[in-house]
Design a protein around this motif. Sequence first.
Motif, PDB file in Angstrom:
ATOM      1  N   PHE A 138       0.861  -1.182   0.000  1.00 35.46           N
ATOM      2  CA  PHE A 138       0.000   0.000   0.000  1.00 35.46           C
ATOM      3  C   PHE A 138       0.897   1.232   0.000  1.00 35.46           C
ATOM      4  O   PHE A 138       1.669   1.435   0.946  1.00 35.46           O
ATOM      5  CB  PHE A 138      -0.930  -0.009   1.223  1.00 35.46           C
ATOM      6  N   VAL A 139       0.807   2.030  -1.060  1.00 33.06           N
ATOM      7  CA  VAL A 139       1.724   3.155  -1.261  1.00 33.06           C
ATOM      8  C   VAL A 139       0.962   4.471  -1.136  1.00 33.06           C
ATOM      9  O   VAL A 139      -0.044   4.695  -1.821  1.00 33.06           O
ATOM     10  CB  VAL A 139       2.391   3.068  -2.651  1.00 33.06           C
ATOM     11  N   ALA A 140       1.455   5.350  -0.257  1.00 33.47           N
ATOM     12  CA  ALA A 140       0.828   6.663  -0.068  1.00 33.47           C
ATOM     13  C   ALA A 140       1.069   7.545  -1.291  1.00 33.47           C
ATOM     14  O   ALA A 140       2.209   7.726  -1.721  1.00 33.47           O
ATOM     15  CB  ALA A 140       1.383   7.328   1.180  1.00 33.47           C
ATOM     16  N   LEU A 141      -0.006   8.108  -1.842  1.00 32.18           N
ATOM     17  CA  LEU A 141       0.103   9.018  -2.987  1.00 32.18           C
ATOM     18  C   LEU A 141      -0.267  10.448  -2.614  1.00 32.18           C
ATOM     19  O   LEU A 141       0.323  11.397  -3.128  1.00 32.18           O
ATOM     20  CB  LEU A 141      -0.802   8.536  -4.130  1.00 32.18           C
ATOM     21  N   ALA A 142      -1.271  10.597  -1.742  1.00 33.67           N
ATOM     22  CA  ALA A 142      -1.778  11.913  -1.341  1.00 33.67           C
ATOM     23  C   ALA A 142      -2.533  11.724  -0.026  1.00 33.67           C
ATOM     24  O   ALA A 142      -2.712  10.585   0.425  1.00 33.67           O
ATOM     25  CB  ALA A 142      -2.690  12.489  -2.435  1.00 33.67           C
ATOM     26  N   ASP A 167      -8.753  10.991   5.982  1.00 35.41           N
ATOM     27  CA  ASP A 167      -7.293  11.032   5.991  1.00 35.41           C
ATOM     28  C   ASP A 167      -6.749   9.789   6.687  1.00 35.41           C
ATOM     29  O   ASP A 167      -7.455   9.093   7.420  1.00 35.41           O
ATOM     30  CB  ASP A 167      -6.808  12.281   6.742  1.00 35.41           C
ATOM     31  N   TYR A 168      -5.468   9.513   6.459  1.00 33.75           N
ATOM     32  CA  TYR A 168      -4.807   8.369   7.083  1.00 33.75           C
ATOM     33  C   TYR A 168      -3.382   8.777   7.433  1.00 33.75           C
ATOM     34  O   TYR A 168      -2.865   9.795   6.951  1.00 33.75           O
ATOM     35  CB  TYR A 168      -4.782   7.169   6.126  1.00 33.75           C
ATOM     36  N   GLU A 169      -2.751   8.004   8.263  1.00 36.77           N
ATOM     37  CA  GLU A 169      -1.339   8.206   8.581  1.00 36.77           C
ATOM     38  C   GLU A 169      -0.536   7.041   8.003  1.00 36.77           C
ATOM     39  O   GLU A 169      -0.985   5.899   8.008  1.00 36.77           O
ATOM     40  CB  GLU A 169      -1.142   8.291  10.103  1.00 36.77           C
ATOM     41  N   GLU A 170       0.674   7.335   7.530  1.00 35.59           N
ATOM     42  CA  GLU A 170       1.472   6.316   6.851  1.00 35.59           C
ATOM     43  C   GLU A 170       1.774   5.106   7.736  1.00 35.59           C
ATOM     44  O   GLU A 170       1.843   3.981   7.228  1.00 35.59           O
ATOM     45  CB  GLU A 170       2.756   6.920   6.301  1.00 35.59           C
ATOM     46  N   PRO A 171       1.983   5.259   9.042  1.00 35.42           N
ATOM     47  CA  PRO A 171       2.177   4.049   9.862  1.00 35.42           C
ATOM     48  C   PRO A 171       1.012   3.069   9.761  1.00 35.42           C
ATOM     49  O   PRO A 171       1.204   1.849   9.902  1.00 35.42           O
ATOM     50  CB  PRO A 171       2.322   4.605  11.280  1.00 35.42           C
ATOM     51  N   VAL A 172      -0.203   3.606   9.536  1.00 38.17           N
ATOM     52  CA  VAL A 172      -1.367   2.726   9.366  1.00 38.17           C
ATOM     53  C   VAL A 172      -1.197   1.850   8.125  1.00 38.17           C
ATOM     54  O   VAL A 172      -1.518   0.658   8.122  1.00 38.17           O
ATOM     55  CB  VAL A 172      -2.660   3.557   9.282  1.00 38.17           C
ATOM     56  N   LEU A 173      -0.670   2.449   7.050  1.00 37.06           N
ATOM     57  CA  LEU A 173      -0.441   1.693   5.821  1.00 37.06           C
ATOM     58  C   LEU A 173       0.576   0.573   6.057  1.00 37.06           C
ATOM     59  O   LEU A 173       0.413  -0.546   5.563  1.00 37.06           O
ATOM     60  CB  LEU A 173       0.043   2.607   4.694  1.00 37.06           C
ATOM     61  N   ARG A 174       1.619   0.890   6.820  1.00 33.03           N
ATOM     62  CA  ARG A 174       2.627  -0.136   7.083  1.00 33.03           C
ATOM     63  C   ARG A 174       2.041  -1.269   7.925  1.00 33.03           C
ATOM     64  O   ARG A 174       2.326  -2.460   7.685  1.00 33.03           O
ATOM     65  CB  ARG A 174       3.836   0.481   7.785  1.00 33.03           C
ATOM     66  N   PRO A 206     -11.739   2.839  15.411  1.00 29.57           N
ATOM     67  CA  PRO A 206     -11.629   4.117  14.686  1.00 29.57           C
ATOM     68  C   PRO A 206     -10.939   3.990  13.320  1.00 29.57           C
ATOM     69  O   PRO A 206     -11.185   4.793  12.424  1.00 29.57           O
ATOM     70  CB  PRO A 206     -10.804   4.995  15.634  1.00 29.57           C
ATOM     71  N   LEU A 207     -10.048   3.002  13.185  1.00 27.78           N
ATOM     72  CA  LEU A 207      -9.309   2.850  11.922  1.00 27.78           C
ATOM     73  C   LEU A 207     -10.031   1.957  10.906  1.00 27.78           C
ATOM     74  O   LEU A 207      -9.660   1.934   9.730  1.00 27.78           O
ATOM     75  CB  LEU A 207      -7.921   2.236  12.200  1.00 27.78           C
ATOM     76  N   ARG A 208     -11.041   1.271  11.348  1.00 29.01           N
ATOM     77  CA  ARG A 208     -11.645   0.267  10.472  1.00 29.01           C
ATOM     78  C   ARG A 208     -12.277   0.819   9.190  1.00 29.01           C
ATOM     79  O   ARG A 208     -12.208   0.155   8.145  1.00 29.01           O
ATOM     80  CB  ARG A 208     -12.672  -0.565  11.258  1.00 29.01           C
ATOM     81  N   PRO A 209     -12.896   2.001   9.193  1.00 23.07           N
ATOM     82  CA  PRO A 209     -13.453   2.510   7.925  1.00 23.07           C
ATOM     83  C   PRO A 209     -12.389   2.650   6.829  1.00 23.07           C
ATOM     84  O   PRO A 209     -12.619   2.237   5.685  1.00 23.07           O
ATOM     85  CB  PRO A 209     -14.051   3.856   8.325  1.00 23.07           C
ATOM     86  N   VAL A 210     -11.226   3.226   7.178  1.00 23.29           N
ATOM     87  CA  VAL A 210     -10.155   3.375   6.190  1.00 23.29           C
ATOM     88  C   VAL A 210      -9.593   2.005   5.800  1.00 23.29           C
ATOM     89  O   VAL A 210      -9.365   1.717   4.616  1.00 23.29           O
ATOM     90  CB  VAL A 210      -9.033   4.283   6.743  1.00 23.29           C
ATOM     91  N   ILE A 211      -9.358   1.167   6.810  1.00 20.99           N
ATOM     92  CA  ILE A 211      -8.825  -0.165   6.543  1.00 20.99           C
ATOM     93  C   ILE A 211      -9.787  -0.946   5.647  1.00 20.99           C
ATOM     94  O   ILE A 211      -9.366  -1.643   4.709  1.00 20.99           O
ATOM     95  CB  ILE A 211      -8.576  -0.942   7.848  1.00 20.99           C
ATOM     96  N   ALA A 212     -11.078  -0.831   5.915  1.00 16.44           N
ATOM     97  CA  ALA A 212     -12.072  -1.551   5.115  1.00 16.44           C
ATOM     98  C   ALA A 212     -12.042  -1.106   3.658  1.00 16.44           C
ATOM     99  O   ALA A 212     -12.176  -1.938   2.748  1.00 16.44           O
ATOM    100  CB  ALA A 212     -13.464  -1.352   5.702  1.00 16.44           C
ATOM    101  N   GLU A 213     -11.854   0.192   3.428  1.00 19.25           N
ATOM    102  CA  GLU A 213     -11.772   0.686   2.049  1.00 19.25           C
ATOM    103  C   GLU A 213     -10.558   0.099   1.322  1.00 19.25           C
ATOM    104  O   GLU A 213     -10.639  -0.285   0.152  1.00 19.25           O
ATOM    105  CB  GLU A 213     -11.702   2.211   2.038  1.00 19.25           C
ATOM    106  N   LEU A 214      -9.442   0.030   2.017  1.00 13.63           N
ATOM    107  CA  LEU A 214      -8.222  -0.496   1.401  1.00 13.63           C
ATOM    108  C   LEU A 214      -8.314  -2.005   1.177  1.00 13.63           C
ATOM    109  O   LEU A 214      -7.872  -2.516   0.140  1.00 13.63           O
ATOM    110  CB  LEU A 214      -7.014  -0.151   2.275  1.00 13.63           C
TER     111      LEU A 214
END
Length: 347
Positions: A138-142, A167-174, A206-214
């Motif tokens: 998962f690569v941060a673009l914006a 919005d998201y934070e890059e540690p979440v992506l890692r 709290p993180l699940r909506p973003v995680i679910a989208e990814l």
Amino acid sequence: MVSERGLAVLRAIVQDYVATREPVGSKTIVDKHRFGVSAATIRNDMALLEDEELIAAPHTSSGRVPTDKGYRVFVDQLADVKPLSPAQRHAIEVFLGASVDIDDVLSRTVRALAQLTHQVALIQYPSVSRARIQHLEFVALAPRRVLTVLIADTGVVEQRVVELGADYEEPVLRSLRDAANEALVGVPMADAATVLPTIVERFPEPLRPVIAELVESVAGIIGSTRQERLIMAGTANLVRTEHDFTGSVYPIMEAIEEQVELLKLFGEMAAEQHGVLGNRDVSVSIGRENEPFGLAETSVLTSGYGTSGGTVARLGVLGPTRMDYSTNMAAVRAVARYLSRSLGDQA
């Protein structure tokens, strides 16, 4: 029951007809092939072959041409498959060695096969149902945009840009990358859907909506790659042999472009293995055997290719029944082996 000499006469008729496109007579066989018997004896052999429906007279001339049944017997009895020349083998190695990814290697392979055989070359894209997930990234673009990348063990690389609702934070992506790879690496693509929901559950509410989208983007990538497809090259070769077909070549071209029937034929050939080469690594479907797929006047030669994990798909050639089976079978077999080796190196 066809005698050994009868089979040799059939072989001579097939080879001469493929080379000249002219019906073959007994005098030509006697003069060219040196059977050591009279023309009358060869005519008797030809009469027996005709009784077995292995050859036929296209018109009132004394010459005969192979039937679909005759080509089948010829292929099933084929013992000598012409090896590729050192120059041809070197050209394949160099051509495929310059590939940069799976799409490039398949594109180069199908073009090389068309050039070697002067037929329509076909390569089935690696089957998703057999592929396993090798890596996810998962690569941060914006601030609200992420690139999801999926790599399969077949060499397929798929990606999708995701527009997030927050919005998201890059540690979440890692963290998501680590969790996704832990859960999915080695899992068959066809089974990934049952594992994906468990990844979302690993994260705080709290993180699940973003995680679910990814995670949904991963499911989307897998879903979009389920459709089987073929890559083709050399369709102009079919037009050049149009005189080998009784009618227009365009219905055949339409059937090829449609792909659905060809994929069904590929599937049946993989299951039935019509071929006869040693370990049966080349399958051949001839003439009327292809009638259910709208390809009754064509022959199709295929072989499987894959990585060290096993066969993932097939490649082959399609052309008129009047083709050089020995040379084309050798080319299909050799290119399949080189492609498998190339995919193994990339894996």
